[in-house]
Design a protein around this motif. Structure first.
Motif, PDB file in Angstrom:
ATOM      1  N   ARG A   1       0.831  -1.193   0.000  1.00 17.40           N
ATOM      2  CA  ARG A   1       0.000   0.000   0.000  1.00 17.40           C
ATOM      3  C   ARG A   1       0.873   1.254   0.000  1.00 17.40           C
ATOM      4  NH1 ARG A   1      -4.435  -1.843   4.625  1.00 17.40           N
ATOM      5  NH2 ARG A   1      -5.420  -3.496   3.385  1.00 17.40           N
ATOM      6  N   PRO A   2       0.381   2.355  -0.555  1.00 20.98           N
ATOM      7  CA  PRO A   2       1.180   3.589  -0.557  1.00 20.98           C
ATOM      8  C   PRO A   2       1.392   4.114   0.852  1.00 20.98           C
ATOM      9  CG  PRO A   2      -1.063   4.031  -1.311  1.00 20.98           C
ATOM     10  CD  PRO A   2      -0.927   2.540  -1.219  1.00 20.98           C
ATOM     11  N   ARG A   3       2.481   4.850   1.035  1.00 18.66           N
ATOM     12  CA  ARG A   3       2.769   5.413   2.350  1.00 18.66           C
ATOM     13  C   ARG A   3       1.732   6.453   2.748  1.00 18.66           C
ATOM     14  NH1 ARG A   3       9.092   6.630   0.950  1.00 18.66           N
ATOM     15  NH2 ARG A   3       9.991   4.606   1.493  1.00 18.66           N
ATOM     16  N   TYR A   4       1.166   7.126   1.764  1.00 18.27           N
ATOM     17  CA  TYR A   4       0.217   8.217   2.025  1.00 18.27           C
ATOM     18  C   TYR A   4      -0.632   8.431   0.783  1.00 18.27           C
ATOM     19  CZ  TYR A   4       3.619  10.712  -0.812  1.00 18.27           C
ATOM     20  OH  TYR A   4       4.458  11.078  -1.820  1.00 18.27           O
ATOM     21  N   ILE A   5      -1.725   9.165   0.934  1.00 19.43           N
ATOM     22  CA  ILE A   5      -2.585   9.547  -0.189  1.00 19.43           C
ATOM     23  C   ILE A   5      -2.839  11.044  -0.085  1.00 19.43           C
ATOM     24  CG2 ILE A   5      -4.857   9.274  -1.269  1.00 19.43           C
ATOM     25  CD1 ILE A   5      -4.923   6.426  -0.146  1.00 19.43           C
ATOM     26  N   VAL A   6      -2.573  11.761  -1.167  1.00 21.83           N
ATOM     27  CA  VAL A   6      -2.807  13.209  -1.204  1.00 21.83           C
ATOM     28  C   VAL A   6      -4.217  13.459  -1.711  1.00 21.83           C
ATOM     29  CG1 VAL A   6      -2.094  15.415  -2.209  1.00 21.83           C
ATOM     30  CG2 VAL A   6      -0.365  13.695  -1.589  1.00 21.83           C
ATOM     31  N   SER A   7      -5.008  14.205  -0.952  1.00 18.79           N
ATOM     32  CA  SER A   7      -6.384  14.491  -1.367  1.00 18.79           C
ATOM     33  C   SER A   7      -6.525  15.866  -2.015  1.00 18.79           C
ATOM     34  CB  SER A   7      -7.333  14.398  -0.169  1.00 18.79           C
ATOM     35  OG  SER A   7      -7.023  15.381   0.805  1.00 18.79           O
ATOM     36  N   GLU A   8      -5.691  16.824  -1.589  1.00 16.11           N
ATOM     37  CA  GLU A   8      -5.762  18.171  -2.159  1.00 16.11           C
ATOM     38  C   GLU A   8      -4.366  18.761  -2.254  1.00 16.11           C
ATOM     39  OE1 GLU A   8      -8.920  20.931  -0.843  1.00 16.11           O
ATOM     40  OE2 GLU A   8      -9.456  19.356   0.606  1.00 16.11           O
ATOM     41  N   GLU A   9      -4.240  19.768  -3.117  1.00 14.12           N
ATOM     42  CA  GLU A   9      -2.964  20.455  -3.272  1.00 14.12           C
ATOM     43  C   GLU A   9      -3.231  21.936  -3.520  1.00 14.12           C
ATOM     44  OE1 GLU A   9       1.166  20.061  -5.892  1.00 14.12           O
ATOM     45  OE2 GLU A   9      -0.460  18.594  -6.138  1.00 14.12           O
ATOM     46  N   ALA A  10      -2.415  22.774  -2.924  1.00 10.06           N
ATOM     47  CA  ALA A  10      -2.525  24.222  -3.126  1.00 10.06           C
ATOM     48  C   ALA A  10      -1.159  24.759  -3.507  1.00 10.06           C
ATOM     49  CB  ALA A  10      -3.032  24.907  -1.859  1.00 10.06           C
ATOM     50  N   LEU A  11      -1.093  25.497  -4.613  1.00  4.84           N
ATOM     51  CA  LEU A  11       0.165  26.025  -5.124  1.00  4.84           C
ATOM     52  C   LEU A  11       0.093  27.539  -5.188  1.00  4.84           C
ATOM     53  CD1 LEU A  11       0.795  23.575  -8.112  1.00  4.84           C
ATOM     54  CD2 LEU A  11       1.836  23.478  -5.839  1.00  4.84           C
ATOM     55  N   SER A  12       1.224  28.196  -4.906  1.00  2.27           N
ATOM     56  CA  SER A  12       1.278  29.636  -5.062  1.00  2.27           C
ATOM     57  C   SER A  12       1.162  30.018  -6.534  1.00  2.27           C
ATOM     58  CB  SER A  12       2.590  30.197  -4.502  1.00  2.27           C
ATOM     59  OG  SER A  12       2.659  30.022  -3.119  1.00  2.27           O
ATOM     60  N   ASN A  13       0.516  31.114  -6.796  1.00  2.00           N
ATOM     61  CA  ASN A  13       0.488  31.664  -8.149  1.00  2.00           C
ATOM     62  C   ASN A  13       1.911  32.102  -8.520  1.00  2.00           C
ATOM     63  OD1 ASN A  13       0.237  33.516 -10.402  1.00  2.00           O
ATOM     64  ND2 ASN A  13      -1.958  33.578  -9.952  1.00  2.00           N
ATOM     65  N   PRO A  14       2.423  31.710  -9.688  1.00  5.18           N
ATOM     66  CA  PRO A  14       3.786  32.097 -10.065  1.00  5.18           C
ATOM     67  C   PRO A  14       4.015  33.600 -10.045  1.00  5.18           C
ATOM     68  CG  PRO A  14       2.915  30.442 -11.575  1.00  5.18           C
ATOM     69  CD  PRO A  14       1.783  30.884 -10.709  1.00  5.18           C
ATOM     70  N   ASP A  15       2.943  34.377 -10.167  1.00  4.88           N
ATOM     71  CA  ASP A  15       3.084  35.836 -10.191  1.00  4.88           C
ATOM     72  C   ASP A  15       3.055  36.458  -8.800  1.00  4.88           C
ATOM     73  OD1 ASP A  15       3.156  35.812 -12.974  1.00  4.88           O
ATOM     74  OD2 ASP A  15       0.960  35.855 -13.109  1.00  4.88           O
TER      75      ASP A  15
END
Length: 314
Positions: free
Chosen positions: A296-310
């Motif tokens: 089984r995977p070590r973890y599961i990512v449910s959401e991700e938030a990234l900074s706007n490049p600008d």
């Protein structure tokens, strides 16, 4: 210079102060001209930690926030963070700033001088209870004896060169122990002492139960020596049984009755306890094998938030 430093922070119920912590580290690195990114991993927090990470991704540049689908534990959160980094070097630290950010510029300087791993080593254990300090001392001493790796004073606070991070990621076991695994990969290492800072807010997330699980996981992951206890117990009881057999035969042939009900009962209790203890050790290793075989995977990512490049520095 111009090389990117990734800052990895596992986050669990850190909502009240995570924004202040990240902004403190961001400002400090900016003052020293260190190009950096943050990889923040919300390990299934049930407070407002994820909302705080989302706000940070909107306000600050180079923020990558991951939300795990549930609480997988700090070790899994560290795995998620390390595997999401892009930097030439990675700094792992706690979100409550007990790992002092003021050490990071010195870590980066040592890395630029050629050290592959700069380990933060606790000069003292801070405001921990006497029982906790005693338990930690006993654990690290036993771990050193069984595995050969000296982790006394070790912490998760460390800088790792990209080569060391890539080597660490090649270790594919599901049940991880970051401190031990980062020591196992080797490379050129520097031990940097630091004073554990007071906790900014909240209390430790490590309960005695979690610490016990980590202790067993760490020992069984790096040493098979406990399995030899079973063989040792078998040898001891064979010698004891042989001695009792010789004594019994002597008493019989010398014409003396051997009244041994108490002895027999005690032996049964001792041998039964030893057998149960031995089965427990074997069962622990079998459980590790079972977990690894499931894959089984070590973890599961449910959401991700990234900074706007600008997004610009505030």
């Amino acid at each position: 210079m111009g090389r990117l430093i990734s800052i990895v922070m596992p986050v669990y119920h850190e909502g009240p102060h995570i924004e202040a912590s990240v902004r403190t580290v961001h400002a400090l690195l900016g003052e020293h001209g260190i190009e950096h990114e943050f990889v923040l991993v919300d390990d299934g927090s049930r407070d407002n930690s994820w909302e705080a990470l989302q706000r940070l991704s909107q306000d600050l540049p180079a923020i990558r926030a991951l939300r795990l689908s549930r609480n997988f534990g700090k070790e899994a959160a560290l795995c998620a963070g390390l595997e999401a980094t892009r930097g030439d070097a990675v700094v792992v630290m706690d979100a409550d700033l007990q790992h002092p950010p003021t050490c990071i510029p010195e870590m980066v300087r040592l890395w630029r001088e050629g050290w592959d791993v700069v380990e933060g080593v606790k000069a003292s254990r801070g405001r921990e209870s006497g029982t906790y300090k005693l338990g930690a001392h006993a654990f690290y001493k036993l771990f050193h004896k069984l595995s050969g790796f000296d982790l006394r004073g070790a912490s998760d606070f460390k800088l790792m060169d990209r080569r060391a991070v890539d080597a660490w990621q090649e270790l594919t076991e599901r049940d991880t122990f970051f401190r031990g695994m980062s020591a196992w990969v080797g490379f050129k290492r520097f031990r940097l002492p630091f004073e554990v800072a007071p906790r900014t807010e909240g209390v430790t997330k490590w309960s005695p139960w979690k610490l016990g699980k980590l202790f067993i996981s760490a020992i069984t992951a790096f040493s098979a020596l406990p399995l030899q206890i079973v063989t040792l117990l078998g040898g001891v009881f064979f010698v004891v049984s042989l001695g009792i057999a010789i004594q019994t035969l002597y008493m019989k042939f010398s014409g003396h009755a051997f009244s041994g009900f108490t002895t027999v009962i005690l032996l049964q209790l001792i041998i039964g306890s030893a057998l149960m203890f031995s089965l427990g050790i074997i069962g622990t290793y079998l459980a590790r094998i079972y977990d690894e075989v499931k894959g089984r995977p070590r973890y599961i990512v449910s959401e991700e938030a990234l900074s706007n490049p600008d997004t610009k520095n505030p």
